[in-house]
Design an enzyme around this catalytic site. Structure first.
Site, PDB file in Angstrom:
ATOM      1  N   ASP A 103       0.835  -1.196   0.000  1.00  0.00           N
ATOM      2  CA  ASP A 103       0.000   0.000   0.000  1.00  0.00           C
ATOM      3  C   ASP A 103       0.872   1.249   0.000  1.00  0.00           C
ATOM      4  OD1 ASP A 103      -2.164  -1.651   0.087  1.00  0.00           O
ATOM      5  OD2 ASP A 103      -2.629  -1.305   2.204  1.00  0.00           O
ATOM      6  N   ARG A 104       0.307   2.328  -0.506  1.00  0.00           N
ATOM      7  CA  ARG A 104       1.054   3.580  -0.597  1.00  0.00           C
ATOM      8  C   ARG A 104       1.628   4.010   0.763  1.00  0.00           C
ATOM      9  NH1 ARG A 104      -0.900   8.958  -3.821  1.00  0.00           N
ATOM     10  NH2 ARG A 104       0.827  10.322  -3.261  1.00  0.00           N
TER      11      ARG A 104
END
Length: 429
Positions: free
Chosen positions: A191-192
């Site tokens: 995930d970012r």
């Protein structure tokens, strides 16, 4: 006599035109097509095996030889029957995407594909500054002929998307080729806002094998329960709000996607009816590392499957302990957020408190639990996987090789500064 001369001239003219246009047609035919390199032996992975193969599908070979072509365009070329293979006497035969090619076959595409502009994301490669290159290379924690391993910083997206101008895969293609002619390829995602270990394949062959390992890990997760000798192991460090009822356990809850905000966004949630086609089985092992009187707990999370937002949803909706800084799945727990009072805690390092802006607009120092708005406290700390470089060497002499026989690589990545800060704060309180 004049009539004979006219007939002779017409015959000569026809003969010349026939030879001229025949040669021109051959030249046009050659100029019309763009020939790809001949098919060579490939390496594929299935289960715990890697093996060499002299056949591949036409679609896979085109994608491998033309990484700059958009995938949608490649599929369109096959639908329009514009992909062909050279056969005897330089004749061309149409092929479909699923047709199997043999070693030595040559695929040809319309010559116009060479005029396709490079995607905008790839054009960004030339705009990478020396400082950005130095920073990206500082993230590399392991490198061998087959793989690259990075400690991904939080806040940097792995892939491009809406309103994303600089993603890690594009920047890596510019900064992390080293002596190779082809860029490294993603084989899994983070995930970012998640940090930690990100593995990339340095060649198409190694990326194929790694893809197989990560896919097999998810599909055979139920068979791996209770086994210690898994081909792939991942361990995350997470700080959560609250504490699970049991100090260790196993979460087996299927996940599904639901649309919210009148179709403007979506989120992952627990699906009770796992028979739904849209549901995906997801399994996570967890273990309590430590807790504090303030109501926070450090967990070690080991995902046996690789579903989107799996750890975040399992923590928030199954364990009832959302991850600190996860405002998507733990927004209710953060409504009454009260940060740590550091008045009686000794400052461990002034460097951690500095507001240092890194390349790509990153700041890794701010966001610990002593601040009003903490960042996501989820970090991929350790991955154990087979030594792919050694495995590929064995495949050259053995057409089928068991990955479980290869020595394991144990990769460890340090937590970002703000998470280390939270760790120190909890141990000091």
């Amino acid at each position: 006599m004049a009539a004979k001369a006219i007939v002779l001239r017409v015959g000569v003219l026809r003969s010349w035109r026939s030879r001229h246009f025949s040669a021109t047609s051959e030249q046009d035919a050659k100029a019309k097509w763009h020939t790809l390199p001949p098919v060579t032996a490939t390496v594929k992975g299935q289960g715990n095996q890697v093996s060499s193969s002299t056949s591949t599908t036409a679609l896979k070979w085109v994608l491998r030889c033309c990484p700059n072509l958009p995938r949608t365009l490649v599929h369109k070329l096959f639908r329009l029957r514009q992909v062909r293979v050279a056969i005897q006497d330089n004749r061309l035969k149409r092929v479909t995407a699923k047709d199997t090619l043999n070693s030595g076959d040559c695929i040809v595409l319309p010559h116009s594909v060479k005029e396709i502009p490079i995607p905008k994301q790839q054009q960004l490669e030339c705009h990478t500054t020396a400082k950005e290159i130095s920073f990206i290379r500082s993230l590399v924690i392991y490198k061998d002929p087959a793989i690259l391993v990075l400690n991904k910083p939080p806040g940097m997206p792995v892939q491009g998307g809406i309103d994303i101008k600089r993603s890690l895969d594009v920047v890596a293609a510019s900064c992390l080729k080293y002596e190779y002619s082809e860029p490294p390829r993603l084989v899994h995602r983070l995930d970012r806002d998640c940090s930690g270990i990100l593995v990339m394949g340095r060649t198409q062959t190694s990326a194929t094998v790694l893809h197989s390992i990560f896919r097999e890990k998810t599909s055979s997760a139920s068979d791996d329960l209770g086994t210690e000798n898994r081909v792939l192991q991942r361990k995350y460090r997470a700080l959560v709000i609250g504490c699970p009822r049991r100090p260790r356990g196993l979460v087996t809850a299927s996940l599904g996607k639901v649309v919210v905000d009148n179709g403007k966004s979506d989120r992952i949630t627990i699906v009770d009816n796992s028979s739904l086609l849209s549901s995906q089985h997801a399994i996570t092992e967890y273990r309590v590392i430590g807790s504090s009187s303030h109501g926070y707990t450090w967990l070690e999370l080991s995902p046996l499957t690789g579903r989107k937002h799996q750890l975040r949803v399992h923590c928030a909706e199954v364990l009832g302990t959302p991850i600190v800084g996860d405002y998507k799945y733990g927004w209710q727990a953060h409504r009454k957020w009260s940060h740590f009072d550091l008045s009686d805690v000794e400052e461990s390092s002034e460097e951690l408190l500095k507001e240092e802006t890194l390349p790509f607009g990153l700041n890794l120092n701010k966001g610990s639990i002593n601040e009003k708005q903490p960042r996501l406290h989820l970090h991929c700390k350790q991955i154990v996987l087979p030594d792919i470089s050694q495995a590929l060497k064995h495949v050259q002499s053995d057409s089928s090789y068991d990955l479980s026989q290869v020595k394991a690589l144990e990769l460890v990545a340090a937590m970002p500064p703000y998470m280390r800060r939270s760790w120190d704060v909890m141990n000091s309180s």
